[in-house]
Motif scaffolding. Structure first.
Motif, mmCIF file in Angstrom:
data_model
loop_
_atom_site.group_PDB
_atom_site.id
_atom_site.type_symbol
_atom_site.label_atom_id
_atom_site.label_comp_id
_atom_site.label_asym_id
_atom_site.label_seq_id
_atom_site.Cartn_x
_atom_site.Cartn_y
_atom_site.Cartn_z
ATOM 1 N N UNK A 38 10.254 10.223 -0.264
ATOM 2 C CA UNK A 38 9.227 9.646 -1.123
ATOM 3 C C UNK A 38 7.998 9.260 -0.306
ATOM 4 N N UNK A 97 16.275 4.784 -1.142
ATOM 5 C CA UNK A 97 15.633 3.466 -1.092
ATOM 6 C C UNK A 97 14.865 3.295 0.203
ATOM 7 N N UNK A 98 15.423 3.847 1.289
ATOM 8 C CA UNK A 98 14.748 3.715 2.580
ATOM 9 C C UNK A 98 13.404 4.438 2.556
ATOM 10 N N UNK A 100 11.639 5.115 0.015
ATOM 11 C CA UNK A 100 10.740 4.359 -0.867
ATOM 12 C C UNK A 100 10.154 3.168 -0.116
ATOM 13 N N UNK A 101 11.006 2.495 0.655
ATOM 14 C CA UNK A 101 10.535 1.365 1.449
ATOM 15 C C UNK A 101 9.500 1.792 2.467
ATOM 16 N N UNK A 102 9.740 2.926 3.133
ATOM 17 C CA UNK A 102 8.790 3.415 4.137
ATOM 18 C C UNK A 102 7.458 3.746 3.475
ATOM 19 N N UNK A 104 6.227 2.498 0.741
ATOM 20 C CA UNK A 104 5.563 1.248 0.355
ATOM 21 C C UNK A 104 4.947 0.567 1.570
ATOM 22 N N UNK A 105 5.687 0.596 2.697
ATOM 23 C CA UNK A 105 5.193 -0.053 3.903
ATOM 24 C C UNK A 105 3.917 0.636 4.396
ATOM 25 N N UNK A 108 0.921 -0.059 2.034
ATOM 26 C CA UNK A 108 0.335 -1.396 2.103
ATOM 27 C C UNK A 108 -0.316 -1.671 3.447
ATOM 28 N N UNK A 109 0.210 -1.039 4.505
ATOM 29 C CA UNK A 109 -0.482 -1.174 5.788
ATOM 30 C C UNK A 109 -1.872 -0.552 5.679
ATOM 31 N N UNK A 111 -3.560 -0.193 2.927
ATOM 32 C CA UNK A 111 -4.365 -1.020 2.030
ATOM 33 C C UNK A 111 -4.935 -2.229 2.761
ATOM 34 N N UNK A 112 -4.113 -2.809 3.645
ATOM 35 C CA UNK A 112 -4.587 -3.974 4.386
ATOM 36 C C UNK A 112 -5.655 -3.544 5.383
ATOM 37 N N UNK B 63 14.805 4.811 -11.203
ATOM 38 C CA UNK B 63 13.515 4.236 -10.836
ATOM 39 C C UNK B 63 12.634 4.154 -12.076
ATOM 40 N N UNK B 294 -1.336 -7.633 -0.953
ATOM 41 C CA UNK B 294 -0.710 -6.512 -0.234
ATOM 42 C C UNK B 294 0.330 -6.948 0.791
ATOM 43 N N UNK B 297 3.680 -7.082 -0.826
ATOM 44 C CA UNK B 297 4.363 -5.799 -1.008
ATOM 45 C C UNK B 297 4.853 -5.240 0.318
ATOM 46 N N UNK B 298 4.080 -5.473 1.369
ATOM 47 C CA UNK B 298 4.476 -4.980 2.693
ATOM 48 C C UNK B 298 5.782 -5.650 3.113
ATOM 49 N N UNK B 301 8.618 -4.229 1.276
ATOM 50 C CA UNK B 301 8.998 -2.929 1.826
ATOM 51 C C UNK B 301 9.833 -3.097 3.076
ATOM 52 N N UNK B 302 9.416 -4.041 3.935
ATOM 53 C CA UNK B 302 10.155 -4.240 5.189
ATOM 54 C C UNK B 302 11.555 -4.765 4.890
ATOM 55 N N UNK B 304 13.247 -4.147 2.239
ATOM 56 C CA UNK B 304 13.994 -3.001 1.724
ATOM 57 C C UNK B 304 14.509 -2.132 2.870
ATOM 58 N N UNK B 305 13.629 -1.851 3.841
ATOM 59 C CA UNK B 305 14.010 -0.996 4.969
ATOM 60 C C UNK B 305 15.130 -1.648 5.776
ATOM 61 N N UNK B 308 18.408 -1.648 3.916
ATOM 62 C CA UNK B 308 19.017 -0.326 3.854
ATOM 63 C C UNK B 308 19.749 0.005 5.146
#
Lengths: 287, 328
Positions: A38, A97-98, A100-102, A104-105, A108-109, A111-112, B63, B294, B297-298, B301-302, B304-305, B308
């Motif tokens: 993803x 899920x991993x 998806x998490x990556x 998202x990370x 957002x990085x 975006x920041x 999802x 943001x 959300x970051x 995400x972390x 979540x990672x 996992x």
């Protein structure tokens, strides 16, 4: 009902070549590693931003920064696969899920760091019109098609004629059998992930050149990428090319007949229908 | 020993009684900000628990729960704004009086609408397995959002809907969401400790061997999806009345699906307490980081990672292992 004009088809092909080019990496990763990545859209975005900053800060032409974006994202993909995804690859739910998490990370990085502004690479030749068969298109869009075709040819050659490509195809068919024949599955899968990510970066550069760039753009493209992969067949480069062009044409026809509001939804609808058709066909085969 | 045990049991019962009493009188003792968060906790815990039914026990990762959530929210809102469709029936039932508390009926209708939608799409969608199911559900939310945005003569389009029920006292919303949460917990508890629980765990472990044991895989998957959609839709309706302003970009968004997934994964999938712990942690985190755009959300995400890779069973398995708490 009125038939759509010819330029529509041509522009649809150009748009479809973007989807195809995006799906090359995705289909390789899906074929060999059997995971759904993803985070692919965000890796594409990073490629686009590399080209953007090289252009803004050093005035480097985006076409020349393609190799740089390729290399940087290749390393990034290598790191992601080797230090994160490798550990959970056996379990589908956790990989999903991993990634998806990556995704998202990364999003957002970005975006920041770079704000959600829409950015464009405005090179001098961006507005030069080119006339083909009486249809006027901009030069950059035409370049998109060429880059996608070059990508397809190169990947096809790699897959068909090099040791690495043959090993990749072997792993895609049967990972255990490939390992028995002395292929290092772990190394091949890491390199495949890196190569797939790098292909996305090339798409990202072309996307920034022809469309616009913002950190959330990967999110919109990823579903279309899956759509192309499912339509074209997992692991097939030529299939992705055809699938991408088909999605582009379908979207344009939907805009012509139903309305522009549904452009976003039509690829997803095709995706769901294609998936269900596949599942039904498999059931038939079993029976 | 037996007296000791009975004292322990009675103490446990006492704690439970105090807890129930506290939840009932909470609107009179808690400040309004805390009450707000508790209501959100009830609504989100219901969604997480509903997601867990399909994602935790049967292990088909969806999802697309924002689609059910959005359908619920829109069904409740439209029924409140356009009561002419159903008020006639009510007037016959209650002899001409429609009390304002009847907005609860719209929440039930919201659940039914979402469940009905799940029933229609359920069979073709559940033919897909594993990652393909996930990809297909990922597309649902966007498709529905596009439709809602386009059909503005029915749904008020991008402008959204403002609900009159927002004017109610917070305690009304509190008790509504509390009842919803309690009902959802009870139903899901009965389901997972009964026949459905055994069957769904078997399907989650190995689908083929489960069907070889005579379990109708499709039937149980469909039940899980429909019940899951029902409670998610009810939570969506409850949420719409509570927030009282809904539009396509706060209902049909992937963030909602994602948060339900993260809550379950963080707390521990396939357990009853896991989603509750996950919801509590996530809502606390969201409130703590509300000022940082943001970054919230970051960090999500972390988490979540990390979850996992390092904590496959989530926080509840972690507590169980480290602190040896058996009932979690």
């Amino acid at each position: 009902m009125e038939l759509p004009p010819l330029p529509l088809f041509f522009l649809a092909l150009l748009e479809g070549s973007l989807y195809a080019s995006f799906a090359f990496g995705l289909t390789l990763i899906f074929g060999v590693l059997k995971i759904i990545n993803i985070a692919h859209g965000e890796l594409m975005c990073i490629g686009g931003y590399i080209a953007y900053w090289m252009f803004v800060l050093y005035g480097l032409d985006p076409l020349l920064s393609i190799p740089l974006a390729f290399l940087v994202v290749f390393v990034l993909g290598f790191v992601v696969q080797n230090f994160l995804i490798k550990y959970v690859m056996q379990e589908e739910l956790r990989t999903l899920l991993l990634t998806y998490g990556i995704s998202l990370a990364f999003m957002n990085i970005m975006l920041i760091a770079w704000k959600p502004d829409y950015r464009m690479i405005t090179v001098k030749y961006a507005i030069i019109p080119v006339k083909i068969f009486g249809i006027e298109v901009t030069l950059t869009r035409l370049l998109l098609l060429f880059v996608a075709l070059i990508q397809a040819v190169l990947l096809h050659i790699i897959l068909k004629y090099t040791y690495f490509g043959k090993a990749m195809r072997g792993c895609a068919q049967d990972a255990d059998a490939a390992a028995l024949l002395g292929i290092n599955y772990e190394r091949i899968s890491t390199l495949t992930f890196a190569l797939g990510s790098a292909c996305a970066a090339v798409t990202g550069v072309m996307f920034a050149l022809t469309h616009y760039l913002c950190p959330t753009v990967g999110e919109a493209l990823i579903l279309k990428g899956f759509c192309v992969v499912v339509l074209g067949g997992v692991g097939s480069i030529i299939g992705s090319l055809i699938g991408g062009l088909a999605i582009g044409i379908c979207e344009s026809l939907a805009v012509w007949y139903i309305g522009a509001a549904y452009k976003e939804a039509i690829a997803l609808l095709i995706l769901i229908l294609a998936l269900i058709a596949r599942a039904v066909a498999e059931r038939w085969k079993v029976k | 020993m037996s007296t000791k045990l009975s004292i322990l049991m009675s103490r446990k019962k006492l704690y439970l009684l105090v807890l129930v009493a506290l939840t009932v009188i909470a609107p009179y003792i808690l400040p309004s900000y805390a009450l707000h968060i508790v209501i959100l906790f009830y609504i989100w815990a219901t969604i997480a628990q509903a997601w867990n039914l399909l994602g935790g026990y049967i292990k088909e990762v969806s999802f697309g729960h924002a689609a059910f959530f959005g359908i619920g929210a829109y069904a409740a809102a439209l029924l409140t704004l356009k009561p002419k469709y159903w008020e006639a029936g009510l007037k016959i039932m209650f002899r001409g009086i429609v009390p304002p508390q009847m907005f609860i009926l719209t929440i039930i209708a919201a659940g039914i609408a979402a469940a009905f939608f799940a029933l229609i799409i359920g069979y073709p969608l559940l033919l897909l397995k594993g990652p393909y199911f996930t990809i297909a559900t990922l597309g649902l939310t966007t498709i529905l959002r596009v439709i809602v945005l386009d059909k503005s003569e029915w749904t008020y389009g991008a402008g959204g809907i403002v609900l009159p029920t927002g004017a109610f006292d917070v305690s009304v919303h509190y008790y509504t969401s509390l009842i919803l949460f309690a009902v959802a917990m009870f139903v899901i508890y009965r389901m997972v400790t009964g026949k459905f629980g055994y069957a769904s765990r078997a399907i989650g472990d190995d689908e083929i061997s489960a069907s070889a044991f005579g379990i109708n895989v499709m039937k149980f998957k469909l039940i899980a999806l429909v019940v899951s959609a029902f409670f998610t839709g009810m939570a969506g309706g409850c949420w719409a009345h509570f927030i009282y302003y809904i539009h396509p970009y706060n209902t049909f968004v992937d963030t909602i699906s994602l948060e339900a997934v993260v809550m379950c994964v963080l707390g521990g999938i396939g357990t009853l307490t896991g989603p509750l712990i996950g919801t509590f942690l996530l809502i606390a985190l969201r409130e703590a980081l509300a000022g940082f755009l943001y970054v919230h959300l970051l960090i999500l995400a972390i988490i979540l990672i990390v979850c996992c890779i390092a904590m496959p069973g989530g926080v509840s398995a972690f507590i169980k292992r480290k602190l040896k708490v058996s009932w979690l």
